[in-house]
Design a protein around this motif. Structure first.
Motif, PDB file in Angstrom:
ATOM      1  N   ASP A  92       0.820  -1.214   0.000  1.00 14.14           N
ATOM      2  CA  ASP A  92       0.000   0.000   0.000  1.00 14.14           C
ATOM      3  C   ASP A  92       0.856   1.267   0.000  1.00 14.14           C
ATOM      4  N   LYS A  93       1.893   1.265  -0.825  1.00 12.43           N
ATOM      5  CA  LYS A  93       2.813   2.393  -0.992  1.00 12.43           C
ATOM      6  C   LYS A  93       3.591   2.738   0.273  1.00 12.43           C
ATOM      7  N   VAL A  94       3.744   1.752   1.180  1.00 12.37           N
ATOM      8  CA  VAL A  94       4.505   1.947   2.415  1.00 12.37           C
ATOM      9  C   VAL A  94       5.613   0.899   2.471  1.00 12.37           C
ATOM     10  N   LEU A  95       6.853   1.357   2.655  1.00 10.62           N
ATOM     11  CA  LEU A  95       7.994   0.466   2.813  1.00 10.62           C
ATOM     12  C   LEU A  95       8.229   0.256   4.302  1.00 10.62           C
ATOM     13  N   SER A  96       8.189  -1.004   4.737  1.00 13.00           N
ATOM     14  CA  SER A  96       8.425  -1.346   6.146  1.00 13.00           C
ATOM     15  C   SER A  96       9.594  -2.311   6.203  1.00 13.00           C
ATOM     16  N   TRP A  97      10.407  -2.196   7.251  1.00 12.42           N
ATOM     17  CA  TRP A  97      11.488  -3.155   7.401  1.00 12.42           C
ATOM     18  C   TRP A  97      11.870  -3.324   8.857  1.00 12.42           C
ATOM     19  N   ALA A  98      12.437  -4.489   9.123  1.00 14.29           N
ATOM     20  CA  ALA A  98      13.016  -4.795  10.434  1.00 14.29           C
ATOM     21  C   ALA A  98      14.396  -5.365  10.163  1.00 14.29           C
TER      22      ALA A  98
END
Length: 135
Positions: free
Chosen positions: A109-115
């Motif tokens: 949804d046009k969001v970059l998430s990372w861990a």
């Protein structure tokens, strides 16, 4: 997308990473296991489960939901916590014998998430004036 994985050495030898890319949910997981390869597979499964479970409406987490993170960011953070707990209980309770470095990235949804835990690096490449700049 083509990704290549291999061991590399220099002054310090690094084991071959486990790389998983899922086109269906735009998720990339890179793990380097500093112990048994079983632990890397176990951590991959934890991340995959958390990503898939998070899609369920009734999914809950034992970890605090942080409002400033995206829902996927919270799931990746929870997966890192769970992986740490599992590795501690199964392999490292009496002495440190294994560890896993992990980088998990998701674009939804046009969001970059990372861990990220440990050494896998996140490098963003941006073209600027016909030159490749690493940032």
């Amino acid at each position: 997308m083509h990704l290549e994985e291999r061991s590399y050495s220099g002054k310090t030898f690094r084991p071959k990473p486990v790389i998983l890319f899922s086109d269906s949910d735009s998720t990339l997981i890179i793990l380097t296991s500093w112990g048994q390869q079983d632990e890397a597979q176990q951590v991959v499964q934890i991340f995959q489960d958390q990503i898939q479970l998070g899609e369920a409406q009734d999914h809950t987490s034992p970890f605090e939901y942080i409002e400033s993170l995206s829902p996927m960011g919270n799931r990746l953070k929870g997966a890192a916590h769970l992986a740490n707990d599992v590795l501690y209980r199964t392999s490292n309770q009496s002495e440190y014998v294994s560890g896993v470095e992990v980088l998990a990235i998701s674009y939804k949804d046009k969001v970059l998430s990372w861990a990220q835990v440990g050494g896998p690096q996140l490098l963003l490449c941006q073209k600027n004036n016909n030159e490749n700049n690493m940032q």
